[in-house]
Design a protein around this motif. Structure first.
Motif, PDB file in Angstrom:
ATOM      1  N   LEU A 126       0.831  -1.212   0.000  1.00 41.74           N
ATOM      2  CA  LEU A 126       0.000   0.000   0.000  1.00 41.74           C
ATOM      3  C   LEU A 126       0.860   1.256   0.000  1.00 41.74           C
ATOM      4  O   LEU A 126       0.573   2.226  -0.704  1.00 41.74           O
ATOM      5  N   THR A 127       1.945   1.223   0.785  1.00 39.49           N
ATOM      6  CA  THR A 127       2.854   2.371   0.811  1.00 39.49           C
ATOM      7  C   THR A 127       3.489   2.573  -0.553  1.00 39.49           C
ATOM      8  O   THR A 127       3.703   3.713  -1.007  1.00 39.49           O
ATOM      9  N   GLY A 128       3.790   1.459  -1.230  1.00 40.81           N
ATOM     10  CA  GLY A 128       4.408   1.545  -2.545  1.00 40.81           C
ATOM     11  C   GLY A 128       3.520   2.190  -3.594  1.00 40.81           C
ATOM     12  O   GLY A 128       4.012   2.659  -4.628  1.00 40.81           O
ATOM     13  N   LEU A 129       2.199   2.231  -3.345  1.00 43.18           N
ATOM     14  CA  LEU A 129       1.290   2.867  -4.295  1.00 43.18           C
ATOM     15  C   LEU A 129       1.415   4.381  -4.274  1.00 43.18           C
ATOM     16  O   LEU A 129       1.106   5.048  -5.269  1.00 43.18           O
ATOM     17  N   THR A 130       1.852   4.925  -3.152  1.00 47.04           N
ATOM     18  CA  THR A 130       1.919   6.376  -3.014  1.00 47.04           C
ATOM     19  C   THR A 130       3.337   6.906  -2.804  1.00 47.04           C
ATOM     20  O   THR A 130       3.541   8.109  -2.842  1.00 47.04           O
ATOM     21  N   SER A 131       4.287   6.006  -2.573  1.00 45.70           N
ATOM     22  CA  SER A 131       5.663   6.444  -2.308  1.00 45.70           C
ATOM     23  C   SER A 131       6.627   5.703  -3.220  1.00 45.70           C
ATOM     24  O   SER A 131       6.412   4.532  -3.559  1.00 45.70           O
ATOM     25  N   SER A 132       7.694   6.379  -3.596  1.00 45.40           N
ATOM     26  CA  SER A 132       8.735   5.746  -4.396  1.00 45.40           C
ATOM     27  C   SER A 132       9.572   4.832  -3.514  1.00 45.40           C
ATOM     28  O   SER A 132       9.511   4.907  -2.280  1.00 45.40           O
ATOM     29  N   ASN A 133      10.370   3.968  -4.147  1.00 46.29           N
ATOM     30  CA  ASN A 133      11.264   3.101  -3.383  1.00 46.29           C
ATOM     31  C   ASN A 133      12.216   3.911  -2.526  1.00 46.29           C
ATOM     32  O   ASN A 133      12.518   3.546  -1.387  1.00 46.29           O
ATOM     33  N   GLU A 135      11.746   6.861  -1.177  1.00 45.76           N
ATOM     34  CA  GLU A 135      11.047   7.389  -0.005  1.00 45.76           C
ATOM     35  C   GLU A 135      10.776   6.286   1.013  1.00 45.76           C
ATOM     36  O   GLU A 135      10.844   6.509   2.228  1.00 45.76           O
ATOM     37  N   MET A 136      10.496   5.083   0.528  1.00 45.98           N
ATOM     38  CA  MET A 136      10.274   3.961   1.442  1.00 45.98           C
ATOM     39  C   MET A 136      11.563   3.591   2.172  1.00 45.98           C
ATOM     40  O   MET A 136      11.536   3.211   3.342  1.00 45.98           O
ATOM     41  N   ILE A 137      12.688   3.720   1.489  1.00 51.07           N
ATOM     42  CA  ILE A 137      13.982   3.469   2.134  1.00 51.07           C
ATOM     43  C   ILE A 137      14.230   4.506   3.225  1.00 51.07           C
ATOM     44  O   ILE A 137      14.700   4.177   4.319  1.00 51.07           O
ATOM     45  N   LEU A 138      13.893   5.762   2.957  1.00 53.47           N
ATOM     46  CA  LEU A 138      14.051   6.808   3.973  1.00 53.47           C
ATOM     47  C   LEU A 138      13.171   6.520   5.182  1.00 53.47           C
ATOM     48  O   LEU A 138      13.589   6.729   6.330  1.00 53.47           O
ATOM     49  N   GLN A 139      11.958   6.032   4.957  1.00 56.60           N
ATOM     50  CA  GLN A 139      11.073   5.689   6.067  1.00 56.60           C
ATOM     51  C   GLN A 139      11.622   4.510   6.865  1.00 56.60           C
ATOM     52  O   GLN A 139      11.344   4.378   8.054  1.00 56.60           O
ATOM     53  N   HIS A 140      12.388   3.665   6.205  1.00 53.86           N
ATOM     54  CA  HIS A 140      13.044   2.547   6.889  1.00 53.86           C
ATOM     55  C   HIS A 140      14.227   3.029   7.721  1.00 53.86           C
ATOM     56  O   HIS A 140      14.507   2.491   8.797  1.00 53.86           O
ATOM     57  N   LEU A 141      14.921   4.055   7.243  1.00 58.35           N
ATOM     58  CA  LEU A 141      16.152   4.510   7.902  1.00 58.35           C
ATOM     59  C   LEU A 141      15.896   5.465   9.057  1.00 58.35           C
ATOM     60  O   LEU A 141      16.658   5.474  10.034  1.00 58.35           O
ATOM     61  N   PHE A 142      14.845   6.275   8.972  1.00 57.26           N
ATOM     62  CA  PHE A 142      14.664   7.366   9.920  1.00 57.26           C
ATOM     63  C   PHE A 142      13.315   7.299  10.625  1.00 57.26           C
ATOM     64  O   PHE A 142      12.356   6.726  10.113  1.00 57.26           O
ATOM     65  N   SER A 143      13.274   7.940  11.805  1.00 60.83           N
ATOM     66  CA  SER A 143      12.037   7.994  12.581  1.00 60.83           C
ATOM     67  C   SER A 143      11.064   8.980  11.937  1.00 60.83           C
ATOM     68  O   SER A 143      11.451   9.836  11.128  1.00 60.83           O
ATOM     69  N   GLN A 144       9.798   8.872  12.309  1.00 61.70           N
ATOM     70  CA  GLN A 144       8.800   9.790  11.780  1.00 61.70           C
ATOM     71  C   GLN A 144       9.116  11.230  12.168  1.00 61.70           C
ATOM     72  O   GLN A 144       8.890  12.158  11.391  1.00 61.70           O
ATOM     73  N   GLU A 145       9.649  11.408  13.368  1.00 61.82           N
ATOM     74  CA  GLU A 145      10.009  12.760  13.808  1.00 61.82           C
ATOM     75  C   GLU A 145      11.106  13.353  12.929  1.00 61.82           C
ATOM     76  O   GLU A 145      11.042  14.525  12.537  1.00 61.82           O
TER      77      GLU A 145
END
Length: 309
Positions: A126-133, A135-145
Motif C-alpha cells: 500500500l505504501t508503494g502505491l503512493t511512495s517511491s522506493n 522514499e520507502m527506504i528513507l522511512q526505513h532509515l529514519f524515525s517519523q520525527e
C-alpha cells in the motif's frame, strides 16, 4: 575483490567498517587504531558502481551471508567480530548462526530478525502505491520525527539516493532485504548466538520493536541491549560518542582492553602471532568484521585493507 596490502599480516588484529558507522568518530579511532579494518560492500553497493543489467537476479540475504567464508578464506582470517547496521546486521547474524566457531562477537544496529508477515507485506504494498522506493527506504532509515522535521541527515540521505548512479542496485538490495527469512531465534534453544552480542537501536526508531523482540529471544548473560534516547533511526550517526563508549565497554568485556588503555590489545597482537606460529588451532581474539547496508570507508590510521564482494 582487491588484493591485500603487503603491510597487512593475516594474524594481525582485524576490523571491517564503513564511513557511515561510528568508526569515523575521533574517539573511536583511538580504540581501533591497533586493528586492521576491512569493509565489505554488498554487490553493486560500492560507490560509483554501475547499474546491474535489466533482469539481474540479486542475491538473497542468505546468499550474501554465504559469501563471507570466501572472503575470510581469501584474507586468511579464522575468527571475527561482526559489526553491522540494518541489512548488514541481519547478514552477519545469519552468518553467525551457521558459522558460530568463527564469530567471537556481534554488534548489531537496527537488526530486524523477523521475516515480513502478511500485514507487513500488505502495508508495504500500500505504501508503494503512493511512495517511491527511495522514499520507502528513507522511512526505513529514519524515525517519523526526523522525517517530519526533514533533518540534515534526512536531507543528505535523500540527496545521496536521488544522485546515486547505482540506484537500481540499491532497489534490488532493498527488495532482497524485504524478502528476508526469519532468523527463528529462540532463547535457550538450538538457534541462538554462541558469542557476546550488543544490540543497538534508537528510541522511537522504526526498528525499535524489532530490536526489543530480538533482545527477548537472546541469552541475557551474553547480550547487551542499548536503546539510545534522542538518536533517531541512525544512532551510529547521531550519537557516535555514546555508542563509542558502549563499544569500548563491550570490547573490554570480551577481554581486549584493560581499563581505557590499549595495552591488552598490544598483548593480543603478540598472542595472536604466537598462536598462528604454533599452529595450535586456537582462534585469534583479534579479528573484527563490519558489514553495513551503507557504502564507503575512510582511511584509518592503522594498517587496513578494504574488501568488496
Amino acid at each position: 575483490m582487491g588484493h591485500p596490502s603487503p603491510n597487512v599480516q593475516p594474524s594481525s588484529p582485524t576490523m571491517m567498517w564503513d564511513k557511515t558507522t561510528l568508526f569515523h568518530f575521533e574517539d573511536m579511532q583511538e580504540i581501533i587504531k591497533n586493528f586492521v579494518v576491512i569493509h565489505v560492500d554488498a554487490p553493486g553497493m560500492e560507490e560509483g558502481a554501475p547499474a546491474f543489467p535489466l533482469g539481474y537476479q540479486y542475491p538473497s540475504l542468505d546468499q550474501l551471508a554465504d559469501m563471507i567464508p570466501c572472503i575470510l578464506q581469501y584474507v586468511n582470517f579464522t575468527s571475527i567480530i561482526g559489526i553491522g547496521v540494518g541489512a548488514g546486521a541481519y547478514i552477519l547474524a545469519r552468518y553467525s548462526l551457521s558459522h558460530a566457531d568463527t564469530v567471537e562477537g556481534l554488534v548489531l544496529v537496527n537488526i530486524d530478525p523477523n521475516a515480513k508477515g502478511w500485514m507487513d507485506w500488505a502495508a508495504h504494498k500500500l505504501t508503494g502505491l503512493t511512495s517511491s522506493n527511495s522514499e520507502m527506504i528513507l522511512q526505513h532509515l529514519f524515525s517519523q520525527e526526523e522525517l517530519s522535521k526533514n533533518t540534515e541527515l534526512v536531507q543528505h540521505q535523500r540527496h545521496v539516493l536521488s544522485n546515486a548512479t547505482n540506484l537500481p542496485n540499491i532497489h534490488l538490495y532493498w527488495s532482497s532485504y524485504n524478502s528476508r527469512r526469519d532468523l527463528s531465534l529462540e532463547r535457550g534453544g538450538d538457534i541462538t548466538f554462541k558469542c557476546p552480542v550488543m544490540l543497538v537501536v534508537g528510541d522511537q526508531a522504526p526498528h525499535e520493536d524489532a530490536v526489543v523482540e530480538c533482545n527477548s529471544k537472546l541469552d541475557p548473560t551474553q547480550t547487551s541491549f542499548l536503546k539510545m534516547a534522542d538518536s533517531g533511526g541512525q544512532p551510529q550517526l547521531t550519537q557516535p560518542g555514546k555508542l563509542t563508549e558502549a563499544f569500548k565497554y563491550f570490547v573490554q568485556g570480551m577481554g581486549y582492553m584493560a581499563s581505557s588503555c590499549m595495552t591488552r590489545l598490544s598483548r593480543s597482537r603478540t598472542a595472536s602471532l604466537s598462536s598462528a606460529a604454533s599452529g595450535d588451532g586456537n582462534r585469534s581474539r583479534s579479528r573484527t568484521l563490519s558489514q553495513s547496508s551503507e557504502v564507503g570507508a575512510p582511511q584509518p590510521p592503522a594498517p587496513t585493507m578494504e574488501v568488496s564482494c
